[in-house]
Design an enzyme around this catalytic site. Structure first.
Site, PDB file in Angstrom:
ATOM      1  N   ASN A 297     -26.047 -36.494 -42.171  1.00 12.07           N
ATOM      2  CA  ASN A 297     -27.413 -36.983 -42.307  1.00 12.07           C
ATOM      3  C   ASN A 297     -28.365 -35.799 -42.524  1.00 12.07           C
ATOM      4  OD1 ASN A 297     -27.249 -35.945 -39.634  1.00 12.07           O
ATOM      5  ND2 ASN A 297     -28.937 -37.238 -39.015  1.00 12.07           N
ATOM      6  N   CYS A 299     -30.574 -34.130 -40.859  1.00 14.68           N
ATOM      7  CA  CYS A 299     -30.719 -33.056 -39.856  1.00 14.68           C
ATOM      8  C   CYS A 299     -29.402 -32.417 -39.454  1.00 14.68           C
ATOM      9  CB  CYS A 299     -31.443 -33.602 -38.629  1.00 14.68           C
ATOM     10  SG  CYS A 299     -33.175 -33.963 -38.929  1.00 14.68           S
ATOM     11  N   GLU A 301     -26.795 -33.422 -37.611  1.00 10.16           N
ATOM     12  CA  GLU A 301     -26.080 -33.668 -36.350  1.00 10.16           C
ATOM     13  C   GLU A 301     -25.066 -34.792 -36.447  1.00 10.16           C
ATOM     14  OE1 GLU A 301     -29.169 -36.873 -36.153  1.00 10.16           O
ATOM     15  OE2 GLU A 301     -29.087 -34.817 -36.874  1.00 10.16           O
TER      16      GLU A 301
END
Length: 478
Positions: A297, A299, A301
């Site tokens: 995704n 970001c 994580e």
């Protein structure tokens, strides 16, 4: 100051910070909602709506108490759940991009402009998107259908970047994207250094997908081949491009350390690209028997397969500190209350998958087959401070590990119990799920035995995601 309810140990609650109220009003309150508690009621009602009729009232009350106690949802849940907005409750997705302009390529992946359309619809509904662009043939590759040469993935990333700037996400959420390119792609050096050009790819985070073989080549100071299955143009073949025995074309051979140094210099100078250790990700994946992961995704994580989603819900850890700073007794972390909150959060996030609006049918089908969720936490540093523990000492590290381990075990146990009630996720296979090397294979033995006996509701349970505005709005910036 306004009188607020006490914490369970009798400690007073402080008034929220002005910035917390500003973010709450700007991003999350809807209609006539006057404060966080009105919002909690809306979210609890929505998430309980997919329970059996005779259970709805009970779980609405339980979800409401859990929200008040610090078990919040990610931004999309808190913003859109229970509203009439046709927006997703899922923060982020990963979507595939194939090696053709439209339709599907010969491996069944959507063409570049079909992927762009899917991404635009996803962002319009409030979701961020990650992509692996490695399938796109490199600059200078032959395009048989038009007797031309390819412009390469970086040129198409420009198009995706501009589309993100143009499409307004639901609920005024800024669009977010992650672009990934494998370390063996012939255009990887252009990708690594792209953000040295001011203004380029402002709507993207970028990461390089790195293999074990590449890292070993760096250690051993070996050569590294940049390869693709697409045939190079005549000029490249004349310059030495050749086809390997496995069918891939070697566009160029460079020193692995030279390429690694390029990554490190760009990361130092511009904070990008990130690094994704793809072999580690796929070895660790509970579902490696039925999927491959090549991207994350926006970001970073949450590694996800094609059309996979981030169904996230952090828990505010500071809410479980009793007698902070030793006021009124010895400071301690209430692990029992935390376990209960985690277990109920699993059920709430599982319900999100049935409540949400799905931008694409492929995303819905992927979620229903595997029921990925991501229980996480926020406020770890502040929690250690309230407990009188230093972040850089063994005692602090031990407490952090104990909190994380408690969350892990409580989440997996709750998902097993939920499987007994509602059924396992459809793609569940016990032998594959618990195979040596998966994350699930490192769970306590008794928990593995329960999974083998009863199955499990959700393929993945945990995700420590960044919690920007939800921490401001609902966790007093913890």
């Amino acid at each position: 100051m306004t009188s607020l309810p006490l914490f369970p140990d009798g400690a007073p609650r402080l008034d929220p910070q002005p910035i917390s109220l500003d973010v709450l009003r700007e991003k999350y309150l809807k209609g006539q909602e006057a404060g966080a508690d009105d919002l909690y009621r809306r979210v609890a009602r929505a998430l309980a709506s997919v329970e059996a009729p005779e259970l709805r009232e009970r779980y609405e009350a339980l979800f409401l108490d859990n929200l008040r106690g610090g078990a919040i949802g990610a931004g999309r849940i808190m913003s859109a759940a229970g509203t009439d907005i046709q927006a997703t409750l899922i923060n982020c997705f990963v979507q595939p991009v194939g090696d053709c302009i439209q339709g599907q390529d010969d491996e069944g992946f959507p063409g570049i402009y079909e992927a762009l359309r899917e991404a635009a619809e996803t962002m319009r509904r409030g979701g961020g998107v990650g992509y692996d662009f490695s399938r796109i043939r490199p600059r200078g590759a032959r395009v048989r259908g038009t007797a031309s040469l390819a412009s390469g993935p970086c040129s198409y990333i420009n198009v995706f970047d501009q589309s993100c700037s143009t499409v307004e996400s639901a609920g005024s959420r800024r669009g977010a994207q992650m672009g990934v390119l494998r370390i063996d792609h012939p255009d990887v050096r252009e990708f690594i250094t792209a953000k040295r050009t001011p203004g380029r790819w402002n709507n993207f985070n970028v990461s390089v997908g790195v293999s074990d073989a590449f890292m070993q080549a760096v250690v051993d100071d070996q050569d590294w081949q940049l390869v693709h299955r697409a045939m190079p143009g005549e000029a490249m073949i004349a310059a030495g491009a050749r086809q390997r025995e496995d069918g891939l074309w070697v566009y160029q051979t460079i020193k692995a350390r030279e390429l690694w140094d390029t990554v490190m210099r760009s990361a130092y100078d511009f904070a990008e690209p990130g690094i994704l250790f793809l072999d580690n990700i796929n070895r660790d994946n509970n579902l490696r028997y039925c999927e491959r992961i090549d991207a994350t995704n926006p970001c970073g994580e949450q590694p996800l397969p094609s059309y996979g989603c981030c169904d996230l819900g952090p828990i505010v850890l500071t809410r479980f500190v009793r007698h902070p700073f030793d006021k009124g007794g010895g400071a301690r972390f209430d692990f029992e209350a935390f376990e209960r909150a985690v277990a109920l959060q699993v059920r709430a996030l599982d319900n999100v998958l049935d409540v949400t609006w799905w931008p694409l049918p492929q995303q819905r089908d992927e979620a229903q087959a595997k029921r990925r969720i991501g229980v996480g936490f926020t406020g770890l540093g502040n929690t250690l401070t309230l407990l009188g523990l230093r972040y850089d000492r063994e005692e602090g590290r031990h407490m952090a590990a104990r909190i994380a381990e408690t969350m892990r075990d409580a989440a997996y146990r709750a998902s097993v119990a939920l499987a007994q009630e509602k059924g396992s996720f459809p793609s569940f296979d016990a032998d594959g799920y618990l195979a040596e090397g998966t994350f699930a294979s490192r769970l306590p033995a008794d928990l593995q035995a329960l999974i083998r006996q009863h199955g499990i509701r959700n393929s993945h349970l945990l995700s420590i995601a960044p919690t920007g505005t939800v921490s401001l709005a609902f966790a007093d910036n913890a």
